[in-house]
Design an enzyme around this catalytic site. Structure first.
Site, PDB file in Angstrom:
ATOM      1  N   GLU A 175       0.844  -1.271   0.193  1.00 30.18           N
ATOM      2  CA  GLU A 175       0.042  -0.064   0.171  1.00 30.18           C
ATOM      3  C   GLU A 175       0.699   1.166  -0.109  1.00 30.18           C
ATOM      4  OE1 GLU A 175      -2.712  -0.648   3.236  1.00 30.18           O
ATOM      5  OE2 GLU A 175      -4.011  -1.785   2.029  1.00 30.18           O
ATOM      6  N   GLU A 375      -5.670  -8.319  -1.095  1.00 32.04           N
ATOM      7  CA  GLU A 375      -6.329  -8.234   0.100  1.00 32.04           C
ATOM      8  C   GLU A 375      -8.043  -8.000  -0.186  1.00 32.04           C
ATOM      9  OE1 GLU A 375      -4.724  -5.642   3.187  1.00 32.04           O
ATOM     10  OE2 GLU A 375      -2.831  -6.218   2.529  1.00 32.04           O
TER      11      GLU A 375
HETATM   12  C1  BG6 Z   1      -4.557  -3.143   4.679  1.00 32.40           C
HETATM   13  C2  BG6 Z   1      -3.076  -3.479   5.498  1.00 32.40           C
HETATM   14  O1  BG6 Z   1      -4.788  -1.697   4.616  1.00 32.40           O
HETATM   15  O2  BG6 Z   1      -5.798  -3.500   5.291  1.00 32.40           O
HETATM   16  C3  BG6 Z   1      -3.350  -4.452   6.302  1.00 32.40           C
HETATM   17  O3  BG6 Z   1      -2.328  -4.029   4.509  1.00 32.40           O
HETATM   18  C4  BG6 Z   1      -4.463  -4.237   7.185  1.00 32.40           C
HETATM   19  O4  BG6 Z   1      -2.100  -4.513   7.202  1.00 32.40           O
HETATM   20  C5  BG6 Z   1      -5.918  -4.325   6.328  1.00 32.40           C
HETATM   21  O5  BG6 Z   1      -4.755  -5.086   8.275  1.00 32.40           O
HETATM   22  C6  BG6 Z   1      -7.135  -4.325   7.069  1.00 32.40           C
HETATM   23  O6  BG6 Z   1      -6.831  -3.191   7.956  1.00 32.40           O
HETATM   24  P1  BG6 Z   1      -7.394  -3.223   9.438  1.00 32.40           P
HETATM   25  O7  BG6 Z   1      -7.019  -1.693   9.902  1.00 32.40           O
HETATM   26  O8  BG6 Z   1      -8.994  -3.577   9.534  1.00 32.40           O
HETATM   27  O9  BG6 Z   1      -6.502  -4.183   9.980  1.00 32.40           O
END
Ligand code: BG6
Length: 476
Positions: A175, A375
């Site tokens: 990111e 993701e």
């Molecule tokens: C992404 C990141 O932004 O979102 C992860 O790459 C992160 O590291 C994921 O955990 C989900 O976000 P959060 O804040 O719900 O953990």
């Protein structure tokens, strides 16, 4: 149905799951100082000292460092075809710029990668995922210093030499567009770039200079990677959070268009098209920012573009030239305005499966390179009952996003794979807590560190297993 070789899998990150924060010669990294409940960009008044009376969730995390065999076996049981992991920089180079790598750290990932391969899964390795060694912040002020390019090269060269035969898919920075968030922020310290801001600093100047060094390092990594591993695929990655105009008022449309560029596609434009776009040059002029960029840097960036475009996708936002008129919305990395057409999770993130199809078509159209969803997931409060969790909302979210992914493939998008975020519960990046869970596997651990760390299969575990086994045929 998905293509036969489609990489279904999941994604985890070292700093959110490994723990063992000082084990086997690991150095301290920026995330080791995060307490529960903090945001990833930190509060004011931050200093790199640990307080013995404070609980730091990432010090133990879910103890994946010691339990990776058990966890990977569970992923294999679901039939994962790939697993995205990240390597903790500070395990390999405890101070970031050490002359010699830490053999114990290297050995650990030998074992992890061998375990992934043992089950026939494809490892997808992120080189830097929000866990810069602290010594690099102190010595170089993070990525503001161009010497970091050489420091990073030593790290990537070490990884490629050691794991190049086992790993085909590499992602350079997680990111990278999150950097831009620190321009407007008031935080003293930025976790993504490792910048320690002083009040008198021109934040845009520091952040964009750091971005340039990271872009150059990314191109340098692609160059080196192709030289050392001819079959490797080296990707760039952003948090892709499309913004829709809140209304069709042309002012809203224009503001949205500009924000989408500034906060998202700019980063892919540089890494994928190999040059700084015209609109960014004008933005720098407007901000009075001058980035030091050598001809060699620009040539390197032009000649070494990424092989695939990867991104996280959780949600969308809306945008307006008159934001004060509308309700605000939280979001992953960025916030914006609410969308009256969408439902929201308990953590205030919109649920927008169609936005994923839209994103896939947008990115493929713009870059004409293979895409990889690295993701996607649904953070929720889970309750363990009778050794399982009935997580129907998560199943619905993932089902709907996969259906839209399938449609995008039918639209003609070239998609390598799809990873859910956090297939096993891990520490949340945004909240620093355990109670925001994404997994198919429940981990018995609470926000204060209490729990047995035992793993339990949730209802979604069998659901995802069937999705993979039927190549998407079981989606509704
Ligand atoms: C992404 C990141 O932004 O979102 C992860 O790459 C992160 O590291 C994921 O955990 C989900 O976000 P959060 O804040 O719900 O953990």
């Amino acid at each position: 149905m998905f293509p036969q070789n489609f990489l279904f899998g999941g994604a985890i990150a070292a700093n959110q799951c490994e723990g063992a924060y000082l084990e086997d010669g690991k150095g301290l990294s920026v995330d080791d100082f995060l307490t529960g409940g903090t945001t990833s960009s930190r509060k004011d008044g931050f200093s790199f000292t640990l307080d013995e009376n404070t609980y730091y969730p990432r010090h133990i995390a879910i103890d994946h460092y010691h339990r990776f065999r058990e966890d990977i076996a569970l992923f294999a049981e679901m039939g994962f075809r790939c697993l995205r992991i990240s390597i903790a920089w500070s395990r390999i180079f405890p101070n970031g710029d050490d002359e010699v790598p830490n053999e114990a750290g290297l050995k650990h990932y030998d074992e992890v990668i061998a375990e992934i391969r043992k089950y026939g899964m494809e490892p997808v390795v992120t080189i830097s995922h929000f866990e810069m060694p602290v010594a690099l912040v102190e010595k170089y002020n993070g990525w503001t210093d161009r010497r970091m390019i050489a420091v990073f090269r030593r790290y990537t060269e070490t990884l490629f030499a050691r794991y190049g035969k086992q790993v085909k898919y590499w992602i350079v920075f997680n990111e990278i567009n999150a950097n831009v968030n620190d321009i407007k922020g008031h935080h003293e310290y930025a976790i993504h770039t490792g910048i320690h801001f002083r009040p008198e600093d021109n934040r845009a100047q520091l952040v964009y200079q750091a971005c340039h060094h990271m872009f150059t390092a990314c191109a340098d990594t692609v160059r080196l990677g192709h030289e050392m591993m001819p079959d490797a695929m080296i990707g760039g990655m952003v948090a892709f959070i499309p913004r829709y105009p809140r209304t069709c008022d042309p002012d809203d449309v224009l503001k949205t268009f500009e924000d989408n560029r500034k906060k998202g596609v700019l980063f892919l434009d540089v890494m994928s098209k190999g040059k700084y776009p015209y609109y960014f040059e004008k933005e720098l002029e407007r901000l009075g920012v001058h980035i030091e960029r050598s001809e060699e840097d620009l040539k390197l960036i032009a000649e070494n573009t990424i092989d695939f475009v990867s991104f996280s996708y959780y949600m969308t936002l809306t945008d307006s030239a008159h934001p004060e008129k509308y309700d605000k919305s939280d979001g992953n990395v960025f916030s914006g305005l609410r969308n009256p057409y969408l439902k929201y999770s308990k953590f205030g993130w919109s649920v927008d499966p169609v936005g994923l199809r839209y994103s896939l078509n947008w990115l493929y159209d713009r870059y004409d390179k293979p895409l990889f969803i690295v993701e996607n997931g649904y953070g929720d409060y889970d309750t363990l009952e009778n050794d399982t969790v009935i997580d129907d909302e998560r199943i619905q979210y993932l089902n709907d996003h996969l259906k839209e992914t399938e449609k995008a493939i039918q639209d003609g998008v070239d998609l390598i794979g799809y990873c859910t975020w956090g297939p096993i519960d891990l520490v949340s990046a945004g909240t620093g807590d355990m109670e925001k869970r994404y997994g198919f596997i429940y981990v018995d651990l609470d926000n204060s560190g209490k729990g047995t760390l035992q793993r339990y299969r949730k209802k979604s575990f069998d659901w995802y297993k069937e999705v993979i086994a039927t190549n998407g045929g079981s989606l509704r």
